[in-house]
Design a protein around this motif. Sequence first.
Motif, mmCIF file in Angstrom:
data_model
loop_
_atom_site.group_PDB
_atom_site.id
_atom_site.type_symbol
_atom_site.label_atom_id
_atom_site.label_comp_id
_atom_site.label_asym_id
_atom_site.label_seq_id
_atom_site.Cartn_x
_atom_site.Cartn_y
_atom_site.Cartn_z
ATOM 1 N N HIS A 3 16.580 -24.142 16.064
ATOM 2 C CA HIS A 3 15.906 -22.857 15.889
ATOM 3 C C HIS A 3 14.496 -23.003 16.463
ATOM 4 O O HIS A 3 13.663 -23.717 15.926
ATOM 5 C CB HIS A 3 15.852 -22.471 14.408
ATOM 6 C CG HIS A 3 15.178 -21.146 14.167
ATOM 7 N ND1 HIS A 3 15.151 -20.552 12.938
ATOM 8 C CD2 HIS A 3 14.498 -20.301 14.995
ATOM 9 C CE1 HIS A 3 14.495 -19.400 13.016
ATOM 10 N NE2 HIS A 3 14.086 -19.238 14.258
ATOM 11 N N TYR A 4 14.238 -22.306 17.595
ATOM 12 C CA TYR A 4 12.927 -22.303 18.227
ATOM 13 C C TYR A 4 12.181 -21.028 17.832
ATOM 14 O O TYR A 4 12.740 -19.929 17.897
ATOM 15 C CB TYR A 4 13.063 -22.337 19.752
ATOM 16 C CG TYR A 4 13.571 -23.640 20.310
ATOM 17 C CD1 TYR A 4 12.699 -24.637 20.739
ATOM 18 C CD2 TYR A 4 14.944 -23.871 20.446
ATOM 19 C CE1 TYR A 4 13.169 -25.827 21.275
ATOM 20 C CE2 TYR A 4 15.421 -25.060 20.982
ATOM 21 C CZ TYR A 4 14.527 -26.033 21.392
ATOM 22 O OH TYR A 4 14.986 -27.212 21.920
ATOM 23 N N HIS A 5 10.928 -21.186 17.432
ATOM 24 C CA HIS A 5 10.084 -20.028 17.134
ATOM 25 C C HIS A 5 8.916 -20.038 18.114
ATOM 26 O O HIS A 5 8.165 -21.010 18.189
ATOM 27 C CB HIS A 5 9.565 -20.087 15.693
ATOM 28 C CG HIS A 5 8.696 -18.926 15.335
ATOM 29 N ND1 HIS A 5 9.201 -17.670 15.085
ATOM 30 C CD2 HIS A 5 7.334 -18.831 15.193
ATOM 31 C CE1 HIS A 5 8.195 -16.848 14.792
ATOM 32 N NE2 HIS A 5 7.060 -17.527 14.863
ATOM 33 N N LEU A 6 8.742 -18.934 18.866
ATOM 34 C CA LEU A 6 7.768 -18.875 19.946
ATOM 35 C C LEU A 6 6.592 -17.982 19.564
ATOM 36 O O LEU A 6 6.772 -16.773 19.334
ATOM 37 C CB LEU A 6 8.404 -18.340 21.236
ATOM 38 C CG LEU A 6 9.263 -19.301 22.064
ATOM 39 C CD1 LEU A 6 10.498 -19.784 21.291
ATOM 40 C CD2 LEU A 6 9.698 -18.646 23.368
ATOM 41 N N MET A 7 5.415 -18.568 19.492
ATOM 42 C CA MET A 7 4.200 -17.789 19.269
ATOM 43 C C MET A 7 3.751 -17.169 20.594
ATOM 44 O O MET A 7 3.692 -17.847 21.611
ATOM 45 C CB MET A 7 3.090 -18.676 18.713
ATOM 46 C CG MET A 7 3.382 -19.243 17.344
ATOM 47 S SD MET A 7 2.037 -20.319 16.751
ATOM 48 C CE MET A 7 0.720 -19.108 16.550
ATOM 49 N N GLY A 8 3.446 -15.868 20.577
ATOM 50 C CA GLY A 8 3.107 -15.175 21.814
ATOM 51 C C GLY A 8 4.330 -14.841 22.630
ATOM 52 O O GLY A 8 4.298 -14.826 23.858
ATOM 53 N N ILE A 9 5.422 -14.532 21.940
ATOM 54 C CA ILE A 9 6.711 -14.303 22.607
ATOM 55 C C ILE A 9 6.690 -13.075 23.509
ATOM 56 O O ILE A 9 7.533 -12.931 24.394
ATOM 57 C CB ILE A 9 7.842 -14.186 21.556
ATOM 58 C CG1 ILE A 9 9.220 -14.385 22.217
ATOM 59 C CG2 ILE A 9 7.758 -12.846 20.808
ATOM 60 C CD1 ILE A 9 10.353 -14.535 21.212
ATOM 61 N N GLY A 10 5.699 -12.192 23.320
ATOM 62 C CA GLY A 10 5.622 -10.996 24.154
ATOM 63 C C GLY A 10 5.053 -11.233 25.530
ATOM 64 O O GLY A 10 5.035 -10.320 26.362
ATOM 65 N N GLY A 11 4.592 -12.443 25.805
ATOM 66 C CA GLY A 11 4.063 -12.755 27.132
ATOM 67 C C GLY A 11 5.172 -12.869 28.166
ATOM 68 O O GLY A 11 6.332 -13.144 27.843
ATOM 69 N N ILE A 12 4.813 -12.675 29.431
ATOM 70 C CA ILE A 12 5.807 -12.652 30.499
ATOM 71 C C ILE A 12 6.556 -13.984 30.611
ATOM 72 O O ILE A 12 7.765 -14.019 30.829
ATOM 73 C CB ILE A 12 5.145 -12.273 31.845
ATOM 74 C CG1 ILE A 12 6.183 -11.883 32.881
ATOM 75 C CG2 ILE A 12 4.216 -13.353 32.347
ATOM 76 C CD1 ILE A 12 6.830 -10.569 32.647
ATOM 77 N N SER A 13 5.848 -15.100 30.422
ATOM 78 C CA SER A 13 6.494 -16.406 30.540
ATOM 79 C C SER A 13 7.269 -16.768 29.282
ATOM 80 O O SER A 13 8.405 -17.241 29.355
ATOM 81 C CB SER A 13 5.454 -17.489 30.831
ATOM 82 O OG SER A 13 4.837 -17.261 32.076
#
Length: 457
Positions: A3-13
């Motif tokens: 389970h990966y949680h991405l901070m700033g997931i709204g960024g293009i990359s």
Amino acid sequence: MKHYHLMGIGGISMSGLARILRKDGHIVSGCDSQLSDLTRALEREGIRVFQGHSPAHLEGVDVLVASTAIKDSEPELATAHTLGLPVWRRIQVVAEILRGGYSLGVTGSHGKTSTTSMLASIFIAAQTDPTVLLGAELGLIGGSAKVGQGPYRIAEVDESDPLFRFLELDVAVVTNLESDHVSPDGQARPNYHASFEALQDAVRSFAGRARHVVYNGEPGWRLLDGLTQGRPRSSFGLLQGDCHAARMALEPFGSHFELVWQGQTLGPVRLQVPGEHNIVNALAAAAAALVAGVPFEAIQQGLYQYTGASRRFEKVGELNGALIVDDYAHNATKLWALLRAAKNTGLRVRAVFQPHRYGRSEQEWPQYAQALEQADEALILDVYAAGETPLRLTSAQIAGRIVEHLRSSGRAAHYDSWDNILSYLRQTAAPGDLILTIGAGSVYRLGRLLAAHKEAV
């Protein structure tokens, strides 16, 4: 499965990473300070997105992913460290994705996005269904990332992140290298290396871990010869190298040439993007594809079908017969190449330039001014700070020095506010004009506002 949680997931990359991780069978969630059309699209694809940042998001998470720009003191990140939860930076996730197949990565100070996009277009033309990670949107793949089912994985590798040195690739491409993303005061920061020597050492490590290196062999980039030694390698260049061009001809919005590989002329190539710099980008992509065993016919097709990535000489629209083009060029070499290509169109070049970051702008403003001499008119906006504070010079001082240099060279140049420049262009745009909005910040919005206006009122 993790389970990966991405901070700033709204960024293009980061959004592209989220999609590929999910395709690889992992559980993916994320958060961002603001929700957007991009985060809503992720939710429709089964990726849960939280608004704001909170340690509560970490429940059930195996790996927390954060960009290098997020400080360890941020509560969500700090809590992860306290819990002993693995915290990965973006480049570490890129490494994980690339390990899943035959990997090709492109780094360098200039041309990364265009070269990687061309490479993706070639592998799509070869019907290999590649997985692709870009730092900009590409119409051909419908965004900044493509989730493919084939064995090839292609990524743009940002040299500003010191961790790029640890990537292990099948084919590593180094387009060029300048002292961009180098700290002006010798202090390493998330987007700056401590020195040019530190950046060179990172490139040496990046090349040294690859199975095959493709590098720019032109005389102007001679330092790359030393940084890429010790591995199987191939060079490219406009007029020399294992992969180079012959019988080259520039056109207003494209070019054509014969592609030469290891002394043999393979055939003609036509590009639909302008400038010598894009021929060099195409040669880099072609060399990497040839190393990977792609047929020349697919290289021809892929390079021809490439019409540009987002914000790379992107035709935005028109206003009163003036053509409006947007470009990301944010350092002096990129700016020079862009304006050289723009002048070749035969149109009156009216450049709206927004300097990017104080550290870079304080170092490069004289080179900005020299590059802008190629424009018929230069309109200078305030520095786009990108979170930085001035070190020695203010926005007005940087802009004033650029304008003073240009006026002393007999060029039309002005420093003004966003609203005044927008109004001025709406009133003066005319047939035969090429209005260029240039920079890595918010200046792209100005071009779109002009295009939406269509006719001056």
